[in-house]
Design a protein around this motif. Structure first.
Motif, PDB file in Angstrom:
ATOM      1  N   PHE A   1     -16.295 -30.285  37.299  1.00 37.80           N
ATOM      2  CA  PHE A   1     -15.331 -30.062  36.472  1.00 37.80           C
ATOM      3  C   PHE A   1     -14.964 -30.694  35.128  1.00 37.80           C
ATOM      4  O   PHE A   1     -14.006 -29.555  34.452  1.00 37.80           O
ATOM      5  CB  PHE A   1     -14.701 -30.393  37.357  1.00 37.80           C
ATOM      6  N   ARG A   2     -15.503 -31.909  35.081  1.00 43.04           N
ATOM      7  CA  ARG A   2     -14.451 -32.699  33.632  1.00 43.04           C
ATOM      8  C   ARG A   2     -15.545 -31.524  32.644  1.00 43.04           C
ATOM      9  O   ARG A   2     -14.389 -31.256  31.171  1.00 43.04           O
ATOM     10  CB  ARG A   2     -15.316 -33.442  33.470  1.00 43.04           C
ATOM     11  N   ARG A   3     -16.536 -31.448  32.790  1.00 44.07           N
ATOM     12  CA  ARG A   3     -17.475 -30.213  31.670  1.00 44.07           C
ATOM     13  C   ARG A   3     -17.154 -28.792  31.510  1.00 44.07           C
ATOM     14  O   ARG A   3     -16.699 -28.396  30.200  1.00 44.07           O
ATOM     15  CB  ARG A   3     -19.007 -30.644  32.306  1.00 44.07           C
ATOM     16  N   ALA A   4     -16.829 -28.364  32.668  1.00 43.04           N
ATOM     17  CA  ALA A   4     -16.653 -26.916  32.543  1.00 43.04           C
ATOM     18  C   ALA A   4     -14.776 -27.293  31.650  1.00 43.04           C
ATOM     19  O   ALA A   4     -14.274 -25.779  31.086  1.00 43.04           O
ATOM     20  CB  ALA A   4     -16.442 -26.204  34.305  1.00 43.04           C
ATOM     21  N   ALA A   5     -14.069 -27.981  32.657  1.00 40.77           N
ATOM     22  CA  ALA A   5     -12.757 -27.750  31.238  1.00 40.77           C
ATOM     23  C   ALA A   5     -12.486 -28.012  29.979  1.00 40.77           C
ATOM     24  O   ALA A   5     -11.829 -26.822  29.378  1.00 40.77           O
ATOM     25  CB  ALA A   5     -12.305 -28.877  32.504  1.00 40.77           C
ATOM     26  N   GLU A   6     -13.548 -29.090  29.559  1.00 45.64           N
ATOM     27  CA  GLU A   6     -13.446 -28.576  28.085  1.00 45.64           C
ATOM     28  C   GLU A   6     -13.802 -27.528  27.619  1.00 45.64           C
ATOM     29  O   GLU A   6     -14.024 -27.568  26.333  1.00 45.64           O
ATOM     30  CB  GLU A   6     -14.788 -30.216  28.177  1.00 45.64           C
ATOM     31  N   THR A   7     -15.568 -26.983  28.546  1.00 43.67           N
ATOM     32  CA  THR A   7     -15.617 -26.179  27.706  1.00 43.67           C
ATOM     33  C   THR A   7     -15.020 -24.697  27.355  1.00 43.67           C
ATOM     34  O   THR A   7     -14.753 -24.309  26.530  1.00 43.67           O
ATOM     35  CB  THR A   7     -16.880 -25.676  28.308  1.00 43.67           C
ATOM     36  N   ALA A   8     -13.632 -24.653  28.805  1.00 45.13           N
ATOM     37  CA  ALA A   8     -12.870 -24.040  28.016  1.00 45.13           C
ATOM     38  C   ALA A   8     -11.470 -24.442  27.024  1.00 45.13           C
ATOM     39  O   ALA A   8     -11.053 -23.557  27.541  1.00 45.13           O
ATOM     40  CB  ALA A   8     -11.997 -23.355  29.915  1.00 45.13           C
ATOM     41  N   GLY A   9     -12.225 -25.399  26.911  1.00 44.94           N
ATOM     42  CA  GLY A   9     -10.924 -25.366  25.865  1.00 44.94           C
ATOM     43  C   GLY A   9      -9.477 -26.960  26.031  1.00 44.94           C
ATOM     44  O   GLY A   9      -9.661 -27.363  25.158  1.00 44.94           O
ATOM     45  N   ALA A  10      -9.967 -27.670  27.265  1.00 43.40           N
ATOM     46  CA  ALA A  10      -9.088 -28.589  27.977  1.00 43.40           C
ATOM     47  C   ALA A  10      -9.158 -29.735  26.773  1.00 43.40           C
ATOM     48  O   ALA A  10     -10.176 -30.416  26.640  1.00 43.40           O
ATOM     49  CB  ALA A  10      -9.409 -28.996  29.449  1.00 43.40           C
ATOM     50  N   SER A  11      -7.911 -30.373  26.706  1.00 36.78           N
ATOM     51  CA  SER A  11      -8.196 -31.610  25.818  1.00 36.78           C
ATOM     52  C   SER A  11      -7.692 -32.758  27.122  1.00 36.78           C
ATOM     53  O   SER A  11      -6.434 -32.772  27.991  1.00 36.78           O
ATOM     54  CB  SER A  11      -7.045 -32.019  24.797  1.00 36.78           C
ATOM     55  N   ILE A  12      -8.675 -33.505  27.240  1.00 35.73           N
ATOM     56  CA  ILE A  12      -8.377 -34.875  28.402  1.00 35.73           C
ATOM     57  C   ILE A  12      -8.286 -36.023  27.542  1.00 35.73           C
ATOM     58  O   ILE A  12      -9.022 -36.414  27.207  1.00 35.73           O
ATOM     59  CB  ILE A  12      -9.612 -34.787  29.296  1.00 35.73           C
TER      60      ILE A  12
END
Length: 379
Positions: free
Chosen positions: A157-168
């Motif tokens: 889910f982290r990888r998918a979020a970052e791939t979608a452009g999210a900054s963590i």
């Protein structure tokens, strides 16, 4: 302080925050996730990772049923199966009274049109669980349920979020929130972020974040404990619970037994710690050995507990803030939020992007828990 502008700020980097970040990013939103520790530090990293529709409260059952469909196509959603094995979940009856309760429960579901649970007798139960103690009489079964790997899920889910452009942003605890014009100003880690939308996915700290925007939502804390055994030969595939007793029992791919079921340690929210209680864990060990006598001499190699939010009715808070425009809550999962992860992020995205959702969150609003005066929108 430096200003950082985005469309949505998500407070909390657990699985629900990551799911929201992924769905929102894919909907074209610029998303920043602020996490006070590190991704999956508390409940998401300590979960038993059950993927369960079995024995769900009616208040979240429809949402859970949508979520199970998403779990069965998870590689399409996040590019990873997250270690999900749909080997079923079984609730065992040890006594005639327990069996009657299961029968009544399944009958009530069928009467209302739900078919995901079924009742099985002693013979079929032993086909599922050959090593089960002979005193067990029957069980309820959800065939499409199962369990997953929480750490694999966090990575996916982290990888998918970052791939979608999210900054963590990790190690970045929120200290101050205020409404300024059309935006929310959030101070965290000595920096400032601004966005018109906030998602509160802060887990055990969800009520504290809610209070920062004017929502007084009662919330307690729990500390669910788990045990892991040495490796054994494979002998069980489903996740097993007991009607009327605290137990969640499964065997991992590595052969270890993972034993929990709501056994509670000692939580300390301010210190961010949870302490295991060996005397309480012994009750879980006793339940496990009562069901599976072959594990009586198995060694326990590790125990842990994690901090989780607990609401009064044990149902989560999911939805729009009653008092703060542009704020959405998703916390209070009370020990059973893992299965809901894919669908909660989708529901939040519906609310943020379209202002409404058809997903079944009507029973999960913050208003149901709030004092009457606090339910009214402030001027």
């Amino acid at each position: 302080m430096s200003n950082r502008q985005c469309d949505v700020i998500i407070i909390g980097g657990g699985l629900h925050g990551l799911s929201a970040a992924m769905h929102l990013g894919r909907a074209g939103q610029r998303v920043t996730v602020l996490e006070r520790s590190w991704v999956g530090r508390h409940a998401s990293g300590a979960t038993a990772a059950g993927v369960r529709t079995l024995n769900r409260d009616r208040g979240e059952l429809d949402l859970s049923l949508e979520a199970i469909e998403m779990w069965h196509r998870l590689p399409e959603l996040v590019g990873d199966d997250c270690g999900f094995h749909p080997n079923g979940q079984i609730c065992v009856a040890e006594t005639p009274a327990a069996l009657q309760r299961l029968q009544a429960h399944v009958h009530a579901l069928r009467t209302d049109g739900y078919t995901h649970e079924e009742l099985i007798g002693s013979a079929e139960l032993r086909q599922w669980l050959p090593e089960l103690s002979p005193h067990c009489l029957g069980a309820s079964l959800a065939r499409r349920d199962g369990a997953a790997d929480p750490h694999q899920a966090l990575r996916a889910f982290r990888r998918a979020a970052e791939t979608a452009g999210a900054s963590i942003v990790e190690q970045c605890g929120v200290t101050f929130i205020e409404h300024h014009g059309d935006d929310w100003r959030v101070q965290a880690g000595g920096k400032e972020w601004r966005a018109p939308v906030l998602v509160n996915a802060a887990g055990a700290w969800g009520a504290r974040v809610a209070a920062m925007v004017g929502d007084e939502i009662p919330l307690a804390t729990k500390s669910s404990m788990m045990m892991v055994s040495e490796r054994l030969r494979p002998f069980i595939k489903p996740v097993v619970s007991i009607m009327g007793r605290s137990l969640s029992f499964k065997q991992s791919d590595q052969g270890t037994l993972v034993i929990g079921g709501g056994l509670q340690g000692v939580p300390d929210l301010d210190r961010e710690t949870s302490t295991a209680r060996m005397g309480v864990l012994a009750k879980g060990a006793r339940a496990a050995t009562d069901l599976f006598p072959l594990v009586r001499d198995v060694r326990i190699v590790r125990v842990w507990s994690g901090l989780e939010a607990k609401t009064e009715d044990m149902l989560p808070v999911i939805g729009t803030s009653p008092n703060a425009p542009g704020v959405f809550h998703a916390f209070g999962f009370s020990g059973h939020g893992f299965e809901l992860v894919p669908v909660v992020g989708a529901a939040l995205t519906d609310l943020v992007v379209r202002g409404t959702t058809t997903r079944a969150i009507g029973n999960l609003s913050a208003q149901r828990l709030m004092a009457p005066a606090a339910k009214e929108n402030r001027p």
